[in-house]
Design a protein around this motif. Sequence first.
Motif, PDB file in Angstrom:
ATOM      1  N   THR A 207      28.827 118.590  96.859  1.00  0.00           N
ATOM      2  CA  THR A 207      29.162 117.061  96.670  1.00  0.00           C
ATOM      3  C   THR A 207      28.604 116.250  97.932  1.00  0.00           C
ATOM      4  O   THR A 207      29.184 116.410  98.792  1.00  0.00           O
ATOM      5  CB  THR A 207      30.429 116.880  96.168  1.00  0.00           C
ATOM      6  OG1 THR A 207      30.479 117.414  94.998  1.00  0.00           O
ATOM      7  CG2 THR A 207      30.431 115.355  95.753  1.00  0.00           C
ATOM      8  N   LEU A 208      27.543 115.356  97.544  1.00  0.00           N
ATOM      9  CA  LEU A 208      27.289 114.394  98.697  1.00  0.00           C
ATOM     10  C   LEU A 208      27.620 112.930  97.998  1.00  0.00           C
ATOM     11  O   LEU A 208      27.075 112.684  96.664  1.00  0.00           O
ATOM     12  CB  LEU A 208      25.823 114.698  98.979  1.00  0.00           C
ATOM     13  CG  LEU A 208      25.093 113.544  99.749  1.00  0.00           C
ATOM     14  CD1 LEU A 208      25.676 113.234 101.166  1.00  0.00           C
ATOM     15  CD2 LEU A 208      23.682 113.580  99.938  1.00  0.00           C
ATOM     16  N   VAL A 209      28.372 112.270  98.910  1.00  0.00           N
ATOM     17  CA  VAL A 209      28.593 110.767  98.333  1.00  0.00           C
ATOM     18  C   VAL A 209      27.886 109.932  99.286  1.00  0.00           C
ATOM     19  O   VAL A 209      28.181 110.235 100.418  1.00  0.00           O
ATOM     20  CB  VAL A 209      30.141 110.677  98.365  1.00  0.00           C
ATOM     21  CG1 VAL A 209      30.417 108.958  98.288  1.00  0.00           C
ATOM     22  CG2 VAL A 209      30.602 111.541  97.329  1.00  0.00           C
ATOM     23  N   THR A 210      27.162 109.124  98.679  1.00  0.00           N
ATOM     24  CA  THR A 210      26.550 107.753  99.576  1.00  0.00           C
ATOM     25  C   THR A 210      27.428 106.556  99.434  1.00  0.00           C
ATOM     26  O   THR A 210      27.765 106.304  98.334  1.00  0.00           O
ATOM     27  CB  THR A 210      24.970 107.658  99.277  1.00  0.00           C
ATOM     28  OG1 THR A 210      24.319 108.779  99.617  1.00  0.00           O
ATOM     29  CG2 THR A 210      24.490 106.167  99.950  1.00  0.00           C
ATOM     30  N   LEU A 211      27.824 106.025 100.469  1.00  0.00           N
ATOM     31  CA  LEU A 211      28.880 104.905 100.511  1.00  0.00           C
ATOM     32  C   LEU A 211      28.373 103.947 101.609  1.00  0.00           C
ATOM     33  O   LEU A 211      27.673 104.274 102.569  1.00  0.00           O
ATOM     34  CB  LEU A 211      30.126 105.219 100.478  1.00  0.00           C
ATOM     35  CG  LEU A 211      30.731 106.120 101.640  1.00  0.00           C
ATOM     36  CD1 LEU A 211      30.796 105.298 103.032  1.00  0.00           C
ATOM     37  CD2 LEU A 211      32.048 106.534 101.148  1.00  0.00           C
ATOM     38  N   ALA A 212      28.942 102.720 101.437  1.00  0.00           N
ATOM     39  CA  ALA A 212      28.640 101.960 102.819  1.00  0.00           C
ATOM     40  C   ALA A 212      30.073 101.821 103.633  1.00  0.00           C
ATOM     41  O   ALA A 212      31.035 101.436 103.133  1.00  0.00           O
ATOM     42  CB  ALA A 212      28.425 100.262 102.202  1.00  0.00           C
ATOM     43  N   PRO A 213      29.875 102.435 104.768  1.00  0.00           N
ATOM     44  CA  PRO A 213      31.194 102.522 105.503  1.00  0.00           C
ATOM     45  C   PRO A 213      31.904 101.302 105.986  1.00  0.00           C
ATOM     46  O   PRO A 213      33.373 101.227 105.800  1.00  0.00           O
ATOM     47  CB  PRO A 213      30.541 103.202 106.885  1.00  0.00           C
ATOM     48  CG  PRO A 213      29.221 103.849 106.519  1.00  0.00           C
ATOM     49  CD  PRO A 213      28.826 102.997 105.443  1.00  0.00           C
ATOM     50  N   GLU A 214      31.204 100.109 106.034  1.00  0.00           N
ATOM     51  CA  GLU A 214      32.126  98.995 106.199  1.00  0.00           C
ATOM     52  C   GLU A 214      32.663  98.479 105.035  1.00  0.00           C
ATOM     53  O   GLU A 214      33.426  97.369 105.436  1.00  0.00           O
ATOM     54  CB  GLU A 214      30.807  97.808 106.917  1.00  0.00           C
ATOM     55  CG  GLU A 214      29.859  97.382 105.842  1.00  0.00           C
ATOM     56  CD  GLU A 214      28.670  98.073 105.460  1.00  0.00           C
ATOM     57  OE1 GLU A 214      28.173  97.690 104.445  1.00  0.00           O
ATOM     58  OE2 GLU A 214      28.592  99.526 105.821  1.00  0.00           O
ATOM     59  N   LYS A 215      32.259  98.829 103.860  1.00  0.00           N
ATOM     60  CA  LYS A 215      32.966  98.326 102.561  1.00  0.00           C
ATOM     61  C   LYS A 215      34.228  99.318 102.322  1.00  0.00           C
ATOM     62  O   LYS A 215      34.745  99.039 101.230  1.00  0.00           O
ATOM     63  CB  LYS A 215      32.047  98.088 101.492  1.00  0.00           C
ATOM     64  CG  LYS A 215      30.889  97.275 101.819  1.00  0.00           C
ATOM     65  CD  LYS A 215      31.343  95.624 102.021  1.00  0.00           C
ATOM     66  CE  LYS A 215      31.764  95.237 100.744  1.00  0.00           C
ATOM     67  NZ  LYS A 215      32.036  93.903 100.789  1.00  0.00           N
ATOM     68  N   ASN A 216      34.462 100.195 102.841  1.00  0.00           N
ATOM     69  CA  ASN A 216      35.543 101.287 102.578  1.00  0.00           C
ATOM     70  C   ASN A 216      36.446 101.292 103.462  1.00  0.00           C
ATOM     71  O   ASN A 216      36.167 101.200 104.840  1.00  0.00           O
ATOM     72  CB  ASN A 216      34.769 102.547 102.218  1.00  0.00           C
ATOM     73  CG  ASN A 216      34.120 102.691 100.983  1.00  0.00           C
ATOM     74  OD1 ASN A 216      34.615 102.898 100.028  1.00  0.00           O
ATOM     75  ND2 ASN A 216      32.723 102.357 101.107  1.00  0.00           N
ATOM     76  N   THR A 217      37.829 101.743 103.081  1.00  0.00           N
ATOM     77  CA  THR A 217      38.918 101.627 103.971  1.00  0.00           C
ATOM     78  C   THR A 217      38.956 102.913 105.219  1.00  0.00           C
ATOM     79  O   THR A 217      38.232 103.682 104.878  1.00  0.00           O
ATOM     80  CB  THR A 217      40.228 102.139 103.283  1.00  0.00           C
ATOM     81  OG1 THR A 217      39.906 101.876 101.733  1.00  0.00           O
ATOM     82  CG2 THR A 217      41.327 101.107 103.414  1.00  0.00           C
ATOM     83  N   SER A 218      39.326 102.443 106.207  1.00  0.00           N
ATOM     84  CA  SER A 218      39.456 103.223 107.239  1.00  0.00           C
ATOM     85  C   SER A 218      40.184 104.595 106.766  1.00  0.00           C
ATOM     86  O   SER A 218      41.175 104.517 106.405  1.00  0.00           O
ATOM     87  CB  SER A 218      40.081 102.641 108.576  1.00  0.00           C
ATOM     88  OG  SER A 218      40.385 103.600 109.553  1.00  0.00           O
TER      89      SER A 218
END
Length: 386
Positions: A166-177
């Motif tokens: 499973t590969l998930v692409t996300l925007a790091p700056e929009k997700n919780t630490s």
Amino acid sequence: MKTALTNACVFTGEEWVDAATVIISDTIIEAVGTSIAIPDNVDCVRNLNSAKLVPGFIDVQVNGGGGVMFNQNTSPRGLRSIARAHRRYGTTGMLPTLITDDRPVMEAAVSAMQQAIDNHEPGILGIHLEGPYLNQVRKGVHQEDKIRSMEADALGLLSRLKGGKTLVTLAPEKNTSGIIRQLVEHGVLVAAGHTAGGYDDYQAAFSEGLSCFTHLFNAMTPMDSREPGAVGAALDHDDSWCGLIVDGYHVHPATLRNAIKAKKRGKMMLVTDAMATVGSDQDFFELYGQKIYSREGRCTTAEGVLAGAHLDMATAVLNTVDMLGLSHDEALRMASLYPAEFLGLGNELGRIEKGYRASMVLLNDAGLVLDTWIDGRDTEMDALKS
């Protein structure tokens, strides 16, 4: 079943071996070399007439093919159609990709993928969930009102698939630490994409296990003199991989050449970002209820916004040689060995060597695909039988 492929020009992943024989035992390569005796118990001998036998291509970003979009057909049958469409272009392993969509569609996609994995669907290695936890500022063709913050129970869904990647692409700056760390601890590969963060955001993400950048340069902050952005962070980091769309539309060839020179060797991999038109006679398809057109090899909305690509892996390899000036050897590694290593499968895919899975592509001198094998199965013969 035991098969002998003789008189092949074999690219092992490191070097070319002329007049080679490859012995396949069921799903595994048993032997490769120039002075190999054909076993008495061999079931099939095939003379490859000096054609090029290379490691099978692996594509970690495939939105569709054969007239099917994964978002529109989240079923095992849909996955089978996509994989078959790309197989004729040398893709023997892929991550069908679901772009930003509603939660029920995501649930259905993961469920269909689990069925495909359980049924050993040829060429299916896992799933890529590109979104919906992205930055709307860099949404590209993703539907803005479907982009959202990660739900409290999302971890269970994102890490649900068993037996596949499973590969998930996300925007790091929009997700919780801490969320990237949790995903990685649950066996999920995490990429940055559709992101508007700054260099420091990606340093924090690297510390949690971020390992990839989805379609480098596209839908992310560019590298500037005072703010390196996503691109600068990607090129500056030795341990992460980058996906490249080499179609002449998404990124200028000179930009790609410079990026490849800057990045540590072995960390750039080819992706297609392919849409439903690949392997189909269709010149348009629907996404989010709007028509996407494929014209002169370019997929766009009616307004001209890029929407994935009309690109296959065999063409991506040729473009890497013709447009970027890289060697054929390196282009082949970018389509096979490097994505295999990114997926953690570098000890079983990406090479033609003893003990590796027999997933291979047969090319003519022009680089066009003549045949493919997936885990020892000759897919041309399978197509004839079906």
